[in-house]
Design an enzyme around this catalytic site. Structure first.
Site, PDB file in Angstrom:
ATOM      1  N   LYS A 176       0.821  -1.160   0.005  1.00 25.82           N
ATOM      2  CA  LYS A 176      -0.146  -0.061  -0.196  1.00 25.82           C
ATOM      3  C   LYS A 176       0.864   1.135   0.050  1.00 25.82           C
ATOM      4  CE  LYS A 176      -1.918   2.140   3.340  1.00 25.82           C
ATOM      5  NZ  LYS A 176      -0.799   3.193   3.521  1.00 25.82           N
ATOM      6  N   THR A 187       1.056   5.853   5.611  1.00 25.14           N
ATOM      7  CA  THR A 187       2.034   4.801   5.643  1.00 25.14           C
ATOM      8  C   THR A 187       2.256   4.011   4.656  1.00 25.14           C
ATOM      9  OG1 THR A 187       1.924   4.746   8.018  1.00 25.14           O
ATOM     10  CG2 THR A 187       2.367   2.738   7.189  1.00 25.14           C
ATOM     11  N   GLU A 273      -2.399   9.305  -5.594  1.00 29.70           N
ATOM     12  CA  GLU A 273      -3.175  10.244  -5.825  1.00 29.70           C
ATOM     13  C   GLU A 273      -2.742  11.736  -6.501  1.00 29.70           C
ATOM     14  OE1 GLU A 273      -6.683  10.571  -5.800  1.00 29.70           O
ATOM     15  OE2 GLU A 273      -6.864   8.451  -5.144  1.00 29.70           O
ATOM     16  N   ASN A 395      -4.329  16.139   1.175  1.00 30.08           N
ATOM     17  CA  ASN A 395      -3.829  16.084   2.431  1.00 30.08           C
ATOM     18  C   ASN A 395      -4.143  17.207   3.356  1.00 30.08           C
ATOM     19  OD1 ASN A 395      -1.659  13.930   2.762  1.00 30.08           O
ATOM     20  ND2 ASN A 395      -1.120  14.875   0.610  1.00 30.08           N
TER      21      ASN A 395
END
Lengths: 400, 400
Positions: A176, A187, A273, A395
């Site tokens: 991931k 993370t 993204e 973010n």
């Protein structure tokens, strides 16, 4: 040569997986399990952050046994900065998994990813573990890979097969994203499985080397999470002749492992993204390995460079500046820089170039940047992306 | 106490300035001159980037004489990576200035800012120097400050006066932004003037200390330009009793100098394009100064923290993570973090806080973040800002 096959974590023999929604998140799987039917040699590399999440501390202890059988992972909560309660919960998560699988606690590794400093929902996790175990199968590698995704645009899995003598050895993996790449989880987690029979020291060696070439060679946003972890389990079920260091079999295995991990790392960069460009930074002829890596990492993380990529503006002076402040040994009057195959700096002096052709290089989706230091023979490769407005959007309001 | 007065570089006695458009840019002043009628003690701090622009190399040599009288500055071209031609041009720029002012070449310092790797327009510069000199005056400090601006929203100047015995000593300064702060120039330049009579070693000491507290304590975007420079000239025209180290006069002078430089540094942060927040990061009780600074700088530069500021999302876990990867000595079970006056982390464990009140802190324009390490007594202060979508917009297409 390693042969790429469809599959992932459960493609190597003797690995089982499953995932489900335990209620930490809405409508998305947030709890996943990986299980090896035989005790597996295990190694892991963890974040160097001094603020470590509790699951990292627990897994650090357990992986020392070197034989593990299960990894339990949740998303949505990092279990970090939760003090004694956090430790109690991480241990309870391990205990519930060990009990359910009827294995020892020290055979269980644990990983969490999500928000820091939020009470850990241990009740939800404990309640779900029995069904998680009940449903696991050799076909559910993809389910595991999906549970560790969040805003990821595609699931990051890979599997390869190599022939060692008469045996087929398989390596699988899932990952991931991290930071800007996958800001909703912040993370980077990665899991590698193999059915290879391999010496402990050979596995450790190959794994550490491959981590360096892959997950330690991608630029995210220069930040380092409290939960970053990469795990490998080797359960020996391929029944090949034990691989030891310095053999042809080791080299074949290493190359396949490196391939798997580099491909996963690249997927992590590409999948992010807001990412519109994939950049390979090559540093050549540095005096020492460390210098090569310092320069590559400095360029790959430079915010001005990353924004110029997004704007398709071949402002290579920003690359030169990032090389200069990397801390590596450097002589400006030897330094060459290339955008794609166009030399823009030669022995520290600008080359007269046609701006349009440079711009065309930056217009591509895949861009190669080469920095030739000409002080030695060491090389480093780094993979990075541009930084876009979407990164800021995502973010700016993560925990809200 | 230092008294703030209206003014800037030419407020101290005996300093002259001017600026004009020499044609590097369209319609904006791009060439500026600062001149002291008496030889001035000079010090400078330059970029640590190993890719240094040519004017930096020339000024490094000249400032070693310690007595200088003029600084010639252009914007729009960094004169970096231009090889021998670049050196020839920087020297020619110095020579034309020295000839015009009838002073020695080694008394002239030079600075450039702008794009890297573009042929330097020395003809334009040389042609303009005579009119630049002809027009200089004691009233044109603001003109100098304006010429080093580009997309800056306001001109960054300051002046203060202190009384030393019967004499009034004045300190003035001007600055331009850096990186995200002023992305169109990417370089941080600052100029300080004073009419104080001061020992060479006392001046050096005070200047270096103040640079550390000011321009080395602001976060831009973690990048370091090839042209960053901070200059000070002290021409002794105030006729005060010479200031030496360890005296009350020195302390008074130092405090005023630090004030001037910290205020300029803060203006640089505040003035930035796209900046919506001004953040003071305080690190307390670190074991050594270096650790305090490492932590402050790590937090102030963390991209995830900076985007959460922009989004007014009090996701303090990102602060904890940035403290953790700073490289400083740390014990998580002693670590406290405060947003404003609200404690969010206590001895490494989250504090139950009302999310709304935290959000209200992040909604303010001025935000204070405190990290208490509790391992010693050293403190560091850092000034930073959020990172916004406007930053990406501006930087994505700078050289185009």
């Amino acid at each position: 040569m390693a042969k790429k096959v469809k599959g992932g974590l459960t493609t190597p023999k003797g690995f089982y997986a499953n995932s489900l929604n335990c209620g930490i998140k809405k409508n998305k799987n947030d709890l996943a399990l990986l299980f090896s039917k035989a005790p597996a040699k295990a190694f892991a590399v963890f974040t160097k952050n001094k603020v470590k999440a509790t699951p990292v501390i627990v897994s650090q202890r357990h992986v020392k046994n070197s034989l593990c059988r299960a990894i339990i992972v949740n998303s949505g909560n990092a279990n970090c900065c939760n003090g004694k309660n956090g430790m109690r919960d991480a241990v309870a998560m391990v205990k519930a998994t060990a009990n359910g699988l009827d294995i020892q606690r020290k055979e269980v590794l644990v990983a969490s990813t999500g928000i820091i400093g939020k009470a850990f929902p241990i009740k939800l996790v404990k309640r779900a573990i029995p069904s998680l175990i009940k449903g696991f199968s050799e076909k559910k590698g993809p389910s595991f890979a999906k549970a560790i995704m969040k805003t990821d645009r595609f699931s990051k899995e890979i599997a390869v097969k190599i022939k060692l003598g008469a045996c087929v050895v398989t390596i699988g993996g899932a990952a991931k994203g991290a930071g800007m790449i996958n800001p909703n989880m912040a993370t980077m987690l990665s899991f590698i499985t193999t059915d290879a029979k391999i010496d402990k020291s050979a596995l450790k060696d190959a794994f550490n080397k491959a981590v360096d070439k892959s997950f330690n060679a991608i630029s995210v946003d220069g930040t380092m999470s409290t939960n970053d972890s990469v795990f490998i389990l080797a359960n020996g079920q391929a029944e090949n002749k034990t691989i030891s260091k310095g053999t042809a079999a080791y080299n074949k295995f290493y190359k396949a492992l490196e391939y798997v991990m580099v491909e996963l790392a690249k997927m992590v960069v590409l999948n992010g993204e807001g990412v519109t460009k994939f950049v390979h930074v090559i540093v050549k002829n540095a005096k020492i390995d460390k210098d090569a890596k310092k320069i590559a990492s400095s360029v790959a993380n430079d915010l001005l460079f990353k924004t110029s990529l997004y704007g398709e503006d071949p402002n290579w002076g920003r690359i030169a500046a990032a090389v200069g402040y990397s801390g590596a040994e450097l002589m400006l009057d030897k330094l060459d820089i290339y955008l794609g195959d166009k030399k823009v700096l030669s022995n520290g002096v600008r080359v007269n170039t046609d701006r349009k052709s440079l711009r065309n290089i930056y217009k591509k989706k895949n861009i190669e940047i080469t920095v030739d230091v000409k002080l030695g023979k060491r090389r480093a490769d780094f993979f990075t992306s541009d930084i876009s407005k979407k990164y800021i959007d995502i973010n700016a309001s993560y925990s809200s």
